[in-house]
Write an enzyme that holds these catalytic residues in place. Structure first.
Site, PDB file in Angstrom:
ATOM      1  N   HIS A  82     -10.497  25.650  39.583  1.00  0.00           N
ATOM      2  CA  HIS A  82     -11.479  26.393  38.975  1.00  0.00           C
ATOM      3  C   HIS A  82     -11.799  25.542  37.663  1.00  0.00           C
ATOM      4  CE1 HIS A  82     -14.154  29.793  39.068  1.00  0.00           C
ATOM      5  NE2 HIS A  82     -14.215  29.764  37.691  1.00  0.00           N
ATOM      6  N   ASP A 161     -14.890  41.583  38.465  1.00  0.00           N
ATOM      7  CA  ASP A 161     -15.530  40.176  38.079  1.00  0.00           C
ATOM      8  C   ASP A 161     -16.838  40.039  38.759  1.00  0.00           C
ATOM      9  OD1 ASP A 161     -15.293  37.598  36.665  1.00  0.00           O
ATOM     10  OD2 ASP A 161     -15.306  36.858  38.568  1.00  0.00           O
ATOM     11  N   ARG A 168     -22.349  39.677  31.786  1.00  0.00           N
ATOM     12  CA  ARG A 168     -21.972  38.654  30.650  1.00  0.00           C
ATOM     13  C   ARG A 168     -22.848  37.604  30.560  1.00  0.00           C
ATOM     14  NH1 ARG A 168     -16.993  36.210  32.280  1.00  0.00           N
ATOM     15  NH2 ARG A 168     -16.998  34.894  30.234  1.00  0.00           N
ATOM     16  N   SER A 183     -11.675  36.911  33.828  1.00  0.00           N
ATOM     17  CA  SER A 183     -12.626  36.416  34.658  1.00  0.00           C
ATOM     18  C   SER A 183     -12.287  35.351  35.804  1.00  0.00           C
ATOM     19  CB  SER A 183     -14.156  35.725  34.213  1.00  0.00           C
ATOM     20  OG  SER A 183     -14.748  35.402  35.217  1.00  0.00           O
ATOM     21  N   LYS A 187     -10.169  36.452  39.769  1.00  0.00           N
ATOM     22  CA  LYS A 187     -10.859  36.134  41.265  1.00  0.00           C
ATOM     23  C   LYS A 187      -9.845  35.236  41.727  1.00  0.00           C
ATOM     24  CE  LYS A 187     -14.529  33.583  39.583  1.00  0.00           C
ATOM     25  NZ  LYS A 187     -15.261  34.031  38.258  1.00  0.00           N
TER      26      LYS A 187
HETATM   27  N1  URA Z   1     -15.705  30.604  35.113  1.00  0.00           N
HETATM   28  C1  URA Z   1     -15.633  32.094  35.430  1.00  0.00           C
HETATM   29  O1  URA Z   1     -15.208  32.215  36.741  1.00  0.00           O
HETATM   30  N2  URA Z   1     -15.974  32.816  34.703  1.00  0.00           N
HETATM   31  C2  URA Z   1     -15.965  32.646  33.185  1.00  0.00           C
HETATM   32  O2  URA Z   1     -16.013  33.418  32.562  1.00  0.00           O
HETATM   33  C3  URA Z   1     -16.331  31.215  33.005  1.00  0.00           C
HETATM   34  C4  URA Z   1     -16.195  30.247  34.016  1.00  0.00           C
END
Ligand code: URA
Length: 436
Positions: A82, A161, A168, A183, A187
């Site tokens: 990620h 999330d 957000r 966040s 996930k």
């Molecule tokens: N990626 C995410 O999933 N959440 C964030 O807050 C920033 C980047």
């Protein structure tokens, strides 16, 4: 408990308890706390931060807001990557097929555009028919059969999330270490993975513009992963200029295809290979980063990663023929050139400014639920260190509106031109593991 009291406590720099955080997330997901109250709390967290204990509790509450998937039906290590978000970051679209081609399972729960950055899901949806919503059973089935699937958080998996991310995005509360860390990790952990590589970006196109903040975010991410038994490694990488030469959903898919055809920009190729190498070592495919890098480079070179990308598109209902005919991707009506007004070298590119231009063209959301224009964006002709003559084209804007003088000016101002070429920055700044 009353939400207004919790907002007031965070506003006044107080601390929330685990019970209060669990209650608040549960009530928000059940739609008994409205967005306006949650927005106020997010802004208080943005300004006043959270203690490590609060952040761990927030991430935990978000993670348990839905199901944690059981992937035991899939053999071997389940690993994901990620990014904390950047401009022109299309790495997941290439990396997942690289891993799939090497037989490593990547059950990926990704995000949409956030703040001034683009998102993997929006990019994939530029491919006609591509569907990022899927039942859990189908998600597991697809990973079992073809090793990779990329989906959105939903009502079942990481619902907190799903809601907070969208909120957000439109309330200017993205750039916060506890909010980003909870966040991402909620996930990712809920997808049932065993291992995770994080690409923590720093520079003008990142949420953490300063390296020390990126380092603090990386530490927080690794700590949450380790606390939940997920082997986690974070790479701090350069986002001081856009990655590759395209910004915008459809344009970035076209660049993905170029990389899969060995005709893409070197930085995109190299970062993909480096991240893939760490994933391959963590998944136990090989012992050394060097051996892993050669495995990843091979599948890019010989077309196996491209085949895996076509399979992914077909599995998720998309038109896989775009890989051989990228002209079928959405295209904007106008090409507007951004010209240099002075000569010299490009000394810096303000990536965030270019991300904002792409958003204002229609590539990003102003309000939750806005439909995107996948065709718009920018193609860069000059990157940091390139010599420029006055009148050269710095970038081409792909737009569906002809009169965009202010955006052309913003894009031009994003390029700094000076007399000397700047020193080249390394792509990888550091690698953080739990024991470091
Ligand atoms: N990626 C995410 O999933 N959440 C964030 O807050 C920033 C980047």
């Amino acid at each position: 408990m009353r939400m207004v009291d919790l907002i007031a406590r965070k506003r006044d720099r107080g601390e929330l308890t685990k019970e209060e955080i669990n209650w608040m997330i549960g009530e928000y997901v059940a739609e008994r706390i409205p967005d306006y109250q949650m927005s106020a709390l997010l802004m208080a967290i943005y300004f006043n931060g959270m203690t490590n204990t609060e952040m761990a509790a927030f991430a935990d509450a978000m993670l348990h807001s839905g199901a944690v998937l059981d992937l035991s039906a899939i053999d071997g290590v389940k690993i994901d990557k990620h990014s904390t978000g950047g401009i022109g970051d299309k790495i997941s679209l290439i990396l997942a097929p690289v891993m799939g081609a090497l037989g490593v399972s990547v059950p990926m729960i990704s995000g949409r555009g956030l703040g001034f950055t683009g998102g993997t899901l929006d990019k994939l949806e530029a491919i006609p028919g591509f569907n990022v919503e899927m039942t859990t059973d189908n998600f597991i089935k697809q990973v079992k059969e073809h090793h990779i699937a990329i989906i959105a958080a939903n009502k079942e998996v990481a619902p907190a999330d799903c809601k907070l991310y969208a909120l957000r995005d439109v309330t200017a509360t993205v750039e916060s270490i506890p909010l980003i860390a909870s966040s991402i990790m909620s996930k990712k952990i809920s997808s049932g993975i065993n291992a995770l590589v994080l690409d923590v970006k720093t520079g003008s196109g990142a949420f953490m513009q300063k390296e020390e903040d990126a380092r603090a975010l990386a530490k927080a991410l690794v700590a949450i992963g380790s606390a939940h038994g997920v082997k986690t490694r974070a790479l701090i990488t350069d986002m001081s200029q856009p990655l590759g030469v395209t910004i915008g959903n459809s344009l970035e898919v076209a660049e993905t295809i170029a990389v899969l055809n060995n005709r893409g920009p070197k930085d995109v190729h190299d970062l993909t290979v480096i991240l893939a190498s760490h994933m391959l070592v963590m998944a136990g495919k090989t012992d050394s980063i060097e051996a892993a890098a050669s495995l990843a480079s091979d599948v890019l070179r010989d077309g196996r990663a491209k085949r895996a990308f076509k399979q992914l598109i077909a599995d998720q209902g998309g038109d896989a023929s775009v890989v051989d005919q990228p002209q079928k991707l959405p295209r904007a009506k106008y090409r507007i050139h951004v010209k240099a007004e002075a000569g010299g070298y490009v000394t810096a590119i303000n990536a965030k400014e270019l991300g904002l231009v792409s958003m204002q063209l229609g590539g990003g959301r102003k309000q939750a639920g806005d439909a995107l224009d996948h065709s718009v964006g920018l193609v860069l002709h000059k990157k940091v260190g390139t010599p420029v003559t006055s009148g050269d084209t710095l970038a081409t804007i792909h737009s569906n509106t002809k009169q965009i003088d202010a955006l052309v000016r913003d894009a031009r101002n994003a390029f700094a031109i000076g007399a000397e070429a700047p020193e080249k920055k390394p792509l990888i700044i550091d690698v953080l593991e739990p024991d470091k």
